[in-house]
Design an enzyme around this catalytic site. Structure first.
Site, PDB file in Angstrom:
ATOM      1  CB  THR A 223      -1.007   0.271   1.021  1.00  0.00           C
ATOM      2  OG1 THR A 223      -2.057   0.927   0.780  1.00  0.00           O
ATOM      3  CG2 THR A 223       0.027   0.772   2.311  1.00  0.00           C
TER       4      THR A 223
ATOM      5  CE  LYS B 206      -3.977  -1.261  -0.052  1.00  0.00           C
ATOM      6  NZ  LYS B 206      -3.053  -0.888  -0.964  1.00  0.00           N
TER       7      LYS B 206
ATOM      8  N   GLY C 138      -5.533   3.740   8.736  1.00  0.00           N
ATOM      9  CA  GLY C 138      -5.240   3.130   7.478  1.00  0.00           C
ATOM     10  C   GLY C 138      -3.947   2.291   7.895  1.00  0.00           C
TER      11      GLY C 138
ATOM     12  CB  SER D 225       5.406   0.324  -1.098  1.00  0.00           C
ATOM     13  OG  SER D 225       5.460  -0.732  -0.490  1.00  0.00           O
TER      14      SER D 225
ATOM     15  CB  CYS E  33       5.333   3.800  -5.607  1.00  0.00           C
ATOM     16  SG  CYS E  33       5.493   2.255  -4.621  1.00  0.00           S
TER      17      CYS E  33
ATOM     18  CB  THR F 194       1.294   3.180  -5.263  1.00  0.00           C
ATOM     19  OG1 THR F 194       2.323   2.819  -4.303  1.00  0.00           O
ATOM     20  CG2 THR F 194       0.200   4.247  -5.005  1.00  0.00           C
TER      21      THR F 194
END
Length: 189
Positions: free
Chosen positions: A16, A48, A60, A139, A174, A177
């Site tokens: 996430t 999340k 979260g 991440s 990312c 993501t």
């Protein structure tokens, strides 16, 4: 009999990017929906985010989903035990997380926002309250954090808009993501 490839269990589950912002009496917490195992995307629409205390606290998570759900349940219990006092519940969870034989093995982080406070809670016993009321984990967290800081300081965007745009920017950078973004908001009355 079906054979299970054990090598996959040794790969890192990355789950996430979560970002929270408080600005001008409004708080927002958002996340992407991607869950990956190693180089494989397992799911695009993972949820999340969890509202707590009748939606006045948003939480979260990043990390292992089962671990995070366990921590969310414990955090909710702490909030109930301490009459919704966010800081006290966060400190008590962090203490338990660090010292409890079972909990200390859990691999996750929590980002928490209320109308006034933004916190990061980690398994090392840390409860971090950033000066700028922006929290980011996961991440793509640092990509989203950089975007949120720039937007908060240099635009008239509201908290929810900053969260959305920052997560979109992180999703472009990312690989862990995606742009399937979910956002919860608290508006002080």
């Amino acid at each position: 009999m079906k054979t299970i490839n054990v090598e996959h269990f040794n790969e890192k589950l990355r789950a996430t990017t979560v970002l929270g912002v408080i600005k001008d009496g409004k708080a927002a917490l958002g996340s992407d929906g991607q869950m990956t195992l190693g180089q494989t995307v397992l799911k695009h629409t993972t949820s999340k985010l969890r509202p707590m205390q009748n939606g006045q606290i948003l939480v979260g998570f990043a990390g292992g989903t089962a671990d995070a759900i366990t921590l969310l349940d414990r955090f909710d219990e702490k909030l109930q035990s301490y009459s919704g006092k966010l800081e006290r519940a966060a400190v008590e969870l962090a203490k338990d997380w660090r010292t409890d034989k079972y909990l200390r093995r859990l691999e996750a982080m929590l980002a928490v926002v209320s109308g006034e406070r933004a916190l990061i809670i980690s398994g090392t016993g840390d409860v971090i309250e950033p000066d700028d009321c922006i929290v980011a984990i996961g991440s793509g967290g640092m990509f989203a954090l950089a975007a949120a800081r720039a937007l908060k300081e240099n635009s008239d965007m509201e908290a929810k808009e900053i969260v959305r745009k920052s997560l979109e920017i992180a999703s472009e950078i990312c690989v862990y993501t995606n742009n399937n973004i979910k956002i919860e908001e608290i508006v002080k009355s």
